[in-house]
Design a protein around this motif. Structure first.
Motif, PDB file in Angstrom:
ATOM      1  N   ALA A  23       3.513  15.159   1.603  1.00 41.03           N
ATOM      2  CA  ALA A  23       3.909  16.433   2.198  1.00 41.03           C
ATOM      3  C   ALA A  23       4.342  17.424   1.134  1.00 41.03           C
ATOM      4  O   ALA A  23       4.030  18.620   1.209  1.00 41.03           O
ATOM      5  N   GLU A  24       5.042  16.947   0.125  1.00 41.23           N
ATOM      6  CA  GLU A  24       5.477  17.824  -0.974  1.00 41.23           C
ATOM      7  C   GLU A  24       4.291  18.284  -1.811  1.00 41.23           C
ATOM      8  O   GLU A  24       4.190  19.448  -2.186  1.00 41.23           O
ATOM      9  N   PRO A  37       4.426  19.881   6.162  1.00 38.51           N
ATOM     10  CA  PRO A  37       5.336  18.892   6.732  1.00 38.51           C
ATOM     11  C   PRO A  37       4.636  17.869   7.612  1.00 38.51           C
ATOM     12  O   PRO A  37       5.249  16.898   8.048  1.00 38.51           O
ATOM     13  N   ASP A  38       3.356  18.076   7.878  1.00 39.47           N
ATOM     14  CA  ASP A  38       2.628  17.217   8.813  1.00 39.47           C
ATOM     15  C   ASP A  38       1.762  16.182   8.103  1.00 39.47           C
ATOM     16  O   ASP A  38       0.808  15.672   8.691  1.00 39.47           O
ATOM     17  N   LYS A  90       1.126  12.883  10.023  1.00 37.27           N
ATOM     18  CA  LYS A  90       0.099  12.933  11.066  1.00 37.27           C
ATOM     19  C   LYS A  90      -1.303  12.961  10.457  1.00 37.27           C
ATOM     20  O   LYS A  90      -2.249  12.391  11.007  1.00 37.27           O
ATOM     21  N   LEU A  91      -1.431  13.624   9.316  1.00 36.46           N
ATOM     22  CA  LEU A  91      -2.713  13.644   8.626  1.00 36.46           C
ATOM     23  C   LEU A  91      -3.145  12.232   8.248  1.00 36.46           C
ATOM     24  O   LEU A  91      -4.285  11.825   8.489  1.00 36.46           O
ATOM     25  N   LEU A  92      -2.239  11.460   7.664  1.00 35.56           N
ATOM     26  CA  LEU A  92      -2.565  10.103   7.255  1.00 35.56           C
ATOM     27  C   LEU A  92      -2.859   9.209   8.454  1.00 35.56           C
ATOM     28  O   LEU A  92      -3.788   8.394   8.419  1.00 35.56           O
ATOM     29  N   LEU A  93      -2.079   9.350   9.510  1.00 38.55           N
ATOM     30  CA  LEU A  93      -2.331   8.563  10.718  1.00 38.55           C
ATOM     31  C   LEU A  93      -3.699   8.907  11.307  1.00 38.55           C
ATOM     32  O   LEU A  93      -4.421   8.031  11.794  1.00 38.55           O
ATOM     33  N   GLY A  95      -2.336  21.543   9.927  1.00 39.63           N
ATOM     34  CA  GLY A  95      -1.006  21.144  10.354  1.00 39.63           C
ATOM     35  C   GLY A  95      -0.388  22.235  11.197  1.00 39.63           C
ATOM     36  O   GLY A  95      -0.921  23.338  11.331  1.00 39.63           O
ATOM     37  N   GLN A  96       0.724  21.953  11.781  1.00 36.48           N
ATOM     38  CA  GLN A  96       1.371  22.904  12.671  1.00 36.48           C
ATOM     39  C   GLN A  96       1.812  24.145  11.898  1.00 36.48           C
ATOM     40  O   GLN A  96       2.635  24.080  11.005  1.00 36.48           O
ATOM     41  N   GLY A  97       1.188  25.292  12.241  1.00 38.51           N
ATOM     42  CA  GLY A  97       1.584  26.552  11.645  1.00 38.51           C
ATOM     43  C   GLY A  97       1.144  26.743  10.212  1.00 38.51           C
ATOM     44  O   GLY A  97       1.672  27.587   9.504  1.00 38.51           O
ATOM     45  N   HIS A  98       0.168  25.966   9.764  1.00 37.22           N
ATOM     46  CA  HIS A  98      -0.275  26.070   8.370  1.00 37.22           C
ATOM     47  C   HIS A  98      -1.775  26.319   8.318  1.00 37.22           C
ATOM     48  O   HIS A  98      -2.508  26.039   9.259  1.00 37.22           O
TER      49      HIS A  98
END
Length: 207
Positions: free
Chosen positions: A43-44, A49-50, A53-56, A133-136
């Motif tokens: 994430a960093e 921040p998501d 979820k990306l990896l899952l 991702g959410q909002g990105h």
């Protein structure tokens, strides 16, 4: 303070709930599972921040975490963080090196199956995905078949870090060496190669 070592075991695949028009089942509920331990570092690096979820989603997309490995500049950044306790240049895409069986699975997924897991692709092109991702802004995910190209080398030397496979540092340096030799004007590749060699030396000094 050094980041914690990552040695979690793989999650057991859960029954799939959504069947695509090709008959390949996917399970969007996996996105609600506990993310791999390496998610915080990713994430960093990717500035999202998501990352969990990306990896899952990637685990379900390719069948399991053992069927793909993070490669390219993101893998180099993960090794950099592990060895130096700091975050290097933030990549603008994610390379995943994928096994032959996972490539077959991906080719059987249609738009519905991809979208259930948060991915999109252009019609007929499953080797370049986008994930938002959410909002990105969307993140480009380049799917690289194992061993079919220079970037696909090193899959057999993948290493498990925090529940996700990462291409080994030496394999990354070997790939970058070949790339710089074939593209001598590629400044980014030259910079990544220099950083990779520095990391190899720093890692040897730690042993």
């Amino acid at each position: 303070m050094r980041p914690p070592s990552f040695n979690l075991s793989l999650d057991v695949p859960v029954p799939s709930l959504v069947r695509t028009s090709h008959g390949l089942p996917v399970d969007p509920q996996v996105l609600n599972k506990q993310p791999p331990a390496i998610s915080a570092a990713l994430a960093e690096i990717l500035n999202t921040p998501d990352a969990g979820k990306l990896l899952l989603g990637l685990n379900e997309l390719f069948g399991s975490a053992s069927e793909y490995a993070i490669g390219g500049s993101v893998a180099l950044a993960l090794h950099h963080r592990s060895i130096t306790d700091s975050t290097a240049r933030r990549p603008n895409d994610l390379d995943v090196v994928v096994s032959p069986s996972a490539m077959d699975r991906l080719s059987d997924l249609d738009h519905q199956g991809l979208s259930q897991l948060g991915f999109k692709s252009e019609p007929g092109n499953t080797e370049s995905l986008s994930w938002a991702g959410q909002g990105h802004e969307s993140l480009v995910v380049d799917v690289v078949p194992a061993r079919n190209s220079v970037a696909g080398r090193g899959f057999e030397y993948r290493q498990m870090h925090g529940g996700v496979n990462v291409i080994a540092l030496q394999a990354l340096v070997d790939n970058l060496t070949y790339r710089v030799q074939s593209e001598p004007l590629n400044d980014q590749a030259r910079g990544d190669l220099a950083r990779g060699i520095d990391l190899l030396n720093a890692n040897k000094a730690r042993v």
